[in-house]
Design a protein around this motif. Structure first.
Motif, PDB file in Angstrom:
ATOM      1  N   SER A 726       0.917  -1.101  -0.130  1.00 43.97           N
ATOM      2  CA  SER A 726      -0.072   0.180   0.089  1.00 43.97           C
ATOM      3  C   SER A 726       0.940   1.296  -0.060  1.00 43.97           C
ATOM      4  O   SER A 726       1.807   1.114   0.769  1.00 43.97           O
ATOM      5  CB  SER A 726      -0.885  -0.120   1.308  1.00 43.97           C
ATOM      6  N   LEU A 727       0.548   2.264  -0.822  1.00 46.69           N
ATOM      7  CA  LEU A 727       1.048   3.488  -1.107  1.00 46.69           C
ATOM      8  C   LEU A 727       0.412   4.455  -1.003  1.00 46.69           C
ATOM      9  O   LEU A 727      -0.634   4.276  -1.626  1.00 46.69           O
ATOM     10  CB  LEU A 727       1.895   3.555  -2.396  1.00 46.69           C
ATOM     11  N   SER A 728       0.649   5.663  -0.306  1.00 45.68           N
ATOM     12  CA  SER A 728      -0.269   6.772  -0.136  1.00 45.68           C
ATOM     13  C   SER A 728       0.539   8.019  -0.022  1.00 45.68           C
ATOM     14  O   SER A 728       1.615   8.154   0.510  1.00 45.68           O
ATOM     15  CB  SER A 728      -1.164   6.652   1.013  1.00 45.68           C
ATOM     16  N   LEU A 729       0.054   9.082  -0.599  1.00 47.03           N
ATOM     17  CA  LEU A 729       0.429  10.543  -0.779  1.00 47.03           C
ATOM     18  C   LEU A 729      -0.420  11.497  -0.829  1.00 47.03           C
ATOM     19  O   LEU A 729      -1.497  11.421  -1.528  1.00 47.03           O
ATOM     20  CB  LEU A 729       1.469  10.780  -1.957  1.00 47.03           C
ATOM     21  N   ASP A 730      -0.298  12.647   0.007  1.00 47.12           N
ATOM     22  CA  ASP A 730      -1.202  13.570   0.045  1.00 47.12           C
ATOM     23  C   ASP A 730      -0.401  15.058   0.360  1.00 47.12           C
ATOM     24  O   ASP A 730       0.483  14.820   0.801  1.00 47.12           O
ATOM     25  CB  ASP A 730      -1.942  13.519   1.153  1.00 47.12           C
ATOM     26  N   TYR A 731      -0.962  16.109  -0.720  1.00 42.22           N
ATOM     27  CA  TYR A 731      -0.442  17.186  -0.578  1.00 42.22           C
ATOM     28  C   TYR A 731      -1.594  17.981   0.133  1.00 42.22           C
ATOM     29  O   TYR A 731      -2.570  18.135  -0.092  1.00 42.22           O
ATOM     30  CB  TYR A 731      -0.222  17.674  -1.825  1.00 42.22           C
ATOM     31  N   TRP A 732      -1.202  18.998   1.121  1.00 41.44           N
ATOM     32  CA  TRP A 732      -2.072  19.623   1.894  1.00 41.44           C
ATOM     33  C   TRP A 732      -1.791  21.174   2.199  1.00 41.44           C
ATOM     34  O   TRP A 732      -0.621  21.460   2.054  1.00 41.44           O
ATOM     35  CB  TRP A 732      -2.302  19.134   3.462  1.00 41.44           C
ATOM     36  N   ASN A 733      -2.759  21.812   2.201  1.00 39.04           N
ATOM     37  CA  ASN A 733      -2.660  23.167   2.422  1.00 39.04           C
ATOM     38  C   ASN A 733      -3.685  24.056   3.256  1.00 39.04           C
ATOM     39  O   ASN A 733      -4.655  23.869   3.048  1.00 39.04           O
ATOM     40  CB  ASN A 733      -2.413  23.829   1.125  1.00 39.04           C
ATOM     41  N   PHE A 734      -3.111  24.943   4.272  1.00 40.94           N
ATOM     42  CA  PHE A 734      -4.145  25.499   5.238  1.00 40.94           C
ATOM     43  C   PHE A 734      -3.793  26.950   5.326  1.00 40.94           C
ATOM     44  O   PHE A 734      -2.397  27.256   5.422  1.00 40.94           O
ATOM     45  CB  PHE A 734      -3.825  24.999   6.680  1.00 40.94           C
ATOM     46  N   ASP A 735      -4.487  27.852   5.042  1.00 39.75           N
ATOM     47  CA  ASP A 735      -4.383  29.339   4.838  1.00 39.75           C
ATOM     48  C   ASP A 735      -5.203  29.867   5.862  1.00 39.75           C
ATOM     49  O   ASP A 735      -6.638  29.949   5.622  1.00 39.75           O
ATOM     50  CB  ASP A 735      -4.697  29.551   3.574  1.00 39.75           C
TER      51      ASP A 735
END
Length: 971
Positions: A726-735
């Motif tokens: 299992s491989l997982s990747l997330d890009y997140w951004n909070f402003d």
């Protein structure tokens, strides 16, 4: 992380958020996997559940648009977690939480723990238990932030799993879910009896240990179930006398000690221009460029500025003989002070006891109507060492045979003149503990009505309260003034009494205070008392949610449209009841410069409605949308939407993305408090010293709610050709905009220094509204207090990557499961309300409103199981970061290490655990599991930080190597 499955009977017991809790249907069996059972699977598959981040039922094996981390009971056991704080410390998405409360950054909250997702603040992560809100702790952080105390949540043995929603969730859960949601689910399907005992201890330097016993019992009936759990923890302290992470006479150094320092009042050159003197001492050129030699010549002409260290200085282990150092606003070569090392009196680990309980029951009244009720309590007690007495932050007058004060001559005054004195009453002897007592009670109950096969109505009520009491010993202002004048004593009339005679007595501030024959127990009891603050926090929540689908007639190609509509009422109450001396500002340290701490009480009501829709556009694409309207009394209202898209172009691959807006209202404490005092290590540019000083913070009724925009895009790849990968990747951004924060006292001082340099005089550093210097009228610019308030910071923006990989495969010698997870922060930009724009990534952020932000954290793991045996190894990495509090020259640590100035080193630690299924090995009928392990097996010390305590408590664990054994029996 292990994927947990609910049995059919408990599928709806895990309904998350706003009280959506359902009760088991008739005749269902609540089978549950017990801890440390290894591969023995006692669960049943379920068709549909409701998961964190949605009220709409869906299949348990269906992916979601929102990124969710699920941490099961097996994971908790594998990492050796003894409580929730142990788990939080290992989360790479968590930074800046306060799980190692120390005396220097967390004055009130000793004995608590919390979660801080993305470093956005401990109040920006919403903590739920079985989907329902928890009361915030009465104790606030030093930054004035109230939070859910995870140390008072629930016995760890009762937890089935933790689900963390890693993007904003205010549309469904309301305020405080801006950084995400941490939802703890209990083991409602457990049947039988489970007993767990654990002992852990520090195995290198120090003697702190934990002894814990936990019991869980559960029964399953034809029409319902009941579980109950209780736990007790006894924790012994780790003192800094046992284990010192800061160097002797290093950052834990006070300029006010016992013995003390004295300045002859008659020789203070009040006729010399204070502006010239302060300007030079602050290192700021005057408009005329007056050189140091000219100022010294002026001082000499007016009379030297000698400061006398007490003749006994250096005679006690904690005092240091005076040196020719700049201090108290006076130049080097003119003043010598008696310095005091306070480090060894404090704790790295407080002494604690915790008694916690939890019970839950459910019953099917009819085939379509169910009822549930749950109750929890926590009685936590913590004690932390302090110096025998705190320093007196305001200069005291002592009479001599000659001088302008007219005070009676003190019989122990060795100098014979009126004095300005800087001292602490007692500096030797045993540490005196501060106490931190927390009592939490919580009840929740509700109904689940199955309207038909697809629609159901859930209602619930939750009521909770926390009472938090803090007590610390301090010196009384009025009583000390009378006693220094010989008019101390309960029966002494200061108007008619004779100094030092009859019922009137002197307090002796010379020499070690405890050694003076004048300072009897009666005298000490008169001038010293305990500061007592009682905080109480109450919460009442009423929820109603109806959810279902619109049927086949309105179905989309991917299936029926799911809908949920709900409403919520929240009533919050918060107050402080301080002792009379605190109310009157009659303490000389805990109340800052004699500042009054008023009682206060605030309350507010919140009303909210929301709607959610699930649109299965095709069998490979799903769109989710929700919106919430919330009206908060005294704050305003807000409408916040969220939309998410899930695309599954292939059985092996799922793509996800969400966008939402969120908000968080200021707390009652931040809006309405009349003022609270916290203590902090601050550098005063005017004086040139770094000292432990008071921050007095007042509430701000004009605070705006903070709002934010966040988005997340990610993918999960589970190739069918490689089962177990299992491989997982997330890009997140909070402003964030209008981030609610307390002004940073050091930032205010630094900005005043910058302004002073611009105008060419020290006026900004003498602003009495901000900087309290009580002895300024005597020519002594000693800072005792900085006044701050809660404000809206312009913005904080953070972004980064979460990544994980795991692979499970079988071999002839057992099953292996290597894993890797980490978080890389690519942006943490702070617009500080005082200092402006700051790049906070890779920074300790001590001098601004941010949190310490190591750019990279990751965990490496390897799990091996074979028959009755299992072995786990974890490597944990925390990146280094800059220290914006760094001194001009770095001091060596206790081990002789001298860190690179302004840098906190990275650290890599290794944890090990061995587990034996004793029942399998010896063919026992009942489950008996033994585990042994070591946390930080190499005993790697936390990176040295040249600050009070010697390490960054919001990032690193001070304990070193910790070993543990655990025995779990299930019947």
């Amino acid at each position: 992380m292990a994927k947990n499955r609910f049995v059919a009977s408990t599928a709806l017991t895990g309904l998350l958020g706003l009280g959506l809790i359902a009760i088991a249907p008739v005749g269902a069996a609540h089978a549950q996997q017990t801890p440390d059972q290894g591969d023995r699977d006692t669960t049943l598959e379920v068709e549909e559940i409701v998961v964190t981040g949605s009220y709409i039922q869906r299949r348990s094996d269906v992916s979601q648009a929102s990124p969710i981390t699920s941490i099961g009971i097996a994971d908790l056991n594998n990492i050796g977690a003894a409580d929730i704080a142990d788990l939080t410390q290992t989360l790479t998405i968590n930074t800046g939480s306060q799980n190692n409360p120390d005396a220097f950054t967390q004055n009130f909250s000793t004995g608590t723990s919390n979660i801080n997702l993305r470093g956005l603040g401990v109040s920006s992560t919403l903590v739920l238990l079985n989907g329902r809100r928890q009361v915030v702790s009465g104790a606030a952080t030093d930054n004035g932030v109230n939070f859910v105390d995870t140390a008072s949540l629930v016995p760890l043995i009762a937890i089935e799993r933790l689900e963390i929603l890693k993007d904003g969730a205010a549309t469904l859960y309301g305020a405080d879910a801006v950084a995400g949601v941490a939802n703890f689910l209990t083991r409602d399907g457990f049947e039988g009896l489970e007993v767990r005992g654990e002992f852990q201890t520090i195995a290198d330097t120090g003697s702190s240990s934990d002894a814990r016993i936990e019991v869980l019992g559960g029964v399953q009936m034809d029409r319902g179930y009941a579980i109950a759990a209780v736990s007790y923890l006894d924790r012994t302290p780790l003192t800094m006398q046992e284990k010192r992470l800061s160097p002797l006479f290093g950052p834990d150094l006070s300029s006010i000690g016992d013995p003390g320092t004295y300045l002859p009042l008659g020789q203070i050159p009040l006729d010399v221009s204070l502006a010239d003197v302060y300007t030079q001492f602050a290192g700021i050129p005057t408009a005329e460029g007056t050189p140091l030699e000219a100022i010294r010549a002026g001082l000499s002409a007016a009379g030297e500025l000698p400061a006398f260290a007490d003749p006994a200085c250096g005679s006690t282990p904690n005092s240091q003989a005076p040196g020719a150092v700049p201090a108290l606003g006076l130049p080097a070569g003119v003043v010598g002070i008696c310095q005091f090392d306070f480090g060894e009196f404090y704790n790295l680990v407080p002494e604690e006891s915790r008694l916690q309980g939890f019970a839950k029951a459910g019953y099917d009244i009819t085939d379509n109507l169910s009822f549930f009720a749950e109750f929890g309590f926590a009685r936590n007690r913590a004690e932390r060492g302090n110096t025998p007495t705190f320093p007196i932050l305001t200069a005291q007058l002592i009479g001599g045979e000659t001088g302008p004060t007219g005070l009676p001559a003190h019989p122990s005054n060795p100098f014979g003149v009126d004095l300005i004195s800087l001292f602490r009453p007692i500096g030797t002897g045993e540490a005196v503990n501060s106490t931190h007592d927390s009592d939490t009670y919580r009840f929740s109950g509700g109904f689940d009505w199955r309207i038909n096969d697809t629609w159901r109505l859930n209602t619930s009520v939750t009521a909770a309260t926390n009472e938090f009491r803090v007590s610390v010993q301090d010196t009384l202002r009025n009583e000390m003034a009378f006693a220094l004048a010989g008019l101390g004593g309960e029966n002494c009339d200061p108007l008619t009494g004779t100094p030092g005679e009859g019922p009137c007595f002197f307090f002796d501030p010379f020499g070690p205070g405890q050694a003076s024959p004048l300072n009897t127990e009666e005298v000490l009891d008169y001038v010293i008392d305990r500061n007592r603050l009682d905080f109480d926090s109450d919460l009442l929540v009423v929820d109603a949610v109806i959810a279902g689908d619109l049927g086949d007639r309105l179905a989309l190609p991917g299936g029926p449209i799911g809908v949920a509509v709900g409403g919520q009422y929240r009533g919050e109450r918060y107050g402080l009841d301080a002792d009379t001396n605190s109310n009157n500002g009659n303490f000389l340290f805990a109340s800052g410069a004699g500042t009054a701490v008023p009682d206060f009480r605030g309350e507010r009501d919140t009303y909210a409605v929301f709607g959610e829709v699930r649109l299965p556009a095709t069998d490979w694409m799903e769109v989710n949308a929700s919106v919430r309207y919330e009206d908060i009394q005294g704050v305003g209202d807000s409408v916040d939407p969220k939309v998410g898209v899930l695309i599954m172009p292939h059985d092996d691959l799922s793509l996800r993305g969400t966008f939402s807006t969120s908000f968080r209202a200021p707390s009652i404490f931040q809006q309405e408090t009349g003022g609270f005092v916290a203590l902090a290590q601050l550098r005063d540019p005017l004086v040139g010293n770094t000292a432990f000083l008071a921050e007095f913070t007042t509430g701000n009724p004009d605070l705006n709610p903070e709002d934010s925009r966040q988005f997340n895009v990610g993918a999960t790849y589970q190739p069918g050709a490689v089962p177990g990968l299992s491989l997982s990747l997330d890009y997140w951004n909070f402003d964030f905009d209008d981030k609610i924060t307390k002004e940073n006292a050091q930032a205010l001082l630094d900005e005043a220094e910058r302004q002073a340099a611009q105008v060419g005089n020290p006026t900004p550093l003498l602003n009495p509204d901000r900087f309290v210097r009580p002895a300024l009228q005597f020519g002594l610019p000693l800072l005792s207090q900085v006044n701050t308030q809660f404000v809206n910071a312009p913005s904080i923006e953070t972004a980064g990557l979460d990544f994980s990989a795991s692979y499970q495969f079988d071999t002839a010698i057992g099953t292996f499961r290597p894993s890797f997870e980490g978080t890389l922060i690519t942006k943490y930009d702070i617009t500080d309300p005082t200092l402006g724009v700051i790049d906070g990534k890779g920074n300790r952020n001590f001098t601004n409103v941010g949190n310490p932000t190591p750019p990279l954290r990751f965990n490496l793991g390897l799990n091996w199981t074979q028959g009755a045996h299992a072995f786990n190894v974890y490597g944990r990495y925390i990146d280094g970061f800059d220290d914006d509090q760094a001194s001009p020259t770095a001091e060596p640590g206790p081990d002789g290490r001298v860190p690179e100035n302004g840098v906190v080193s990275d650290i890599f630690t290794v944890d090990l655990q061995y587990t034996l299924q004793v029942n399998q090995l010896f063919d026992l009928d009942e489950s008996l599991v033994f585990s042994a392990g070591a946390i930080n097996v190499a005993g790697t010390e936390p990176p040295f930080v040249n600050t009070n305590g010697g390490y960054e408590s919001r990032v690193h664990d001070p304990r070193g190597r910790v070993v543990y054994v655990r025995l779990t029996a299930s019947f």
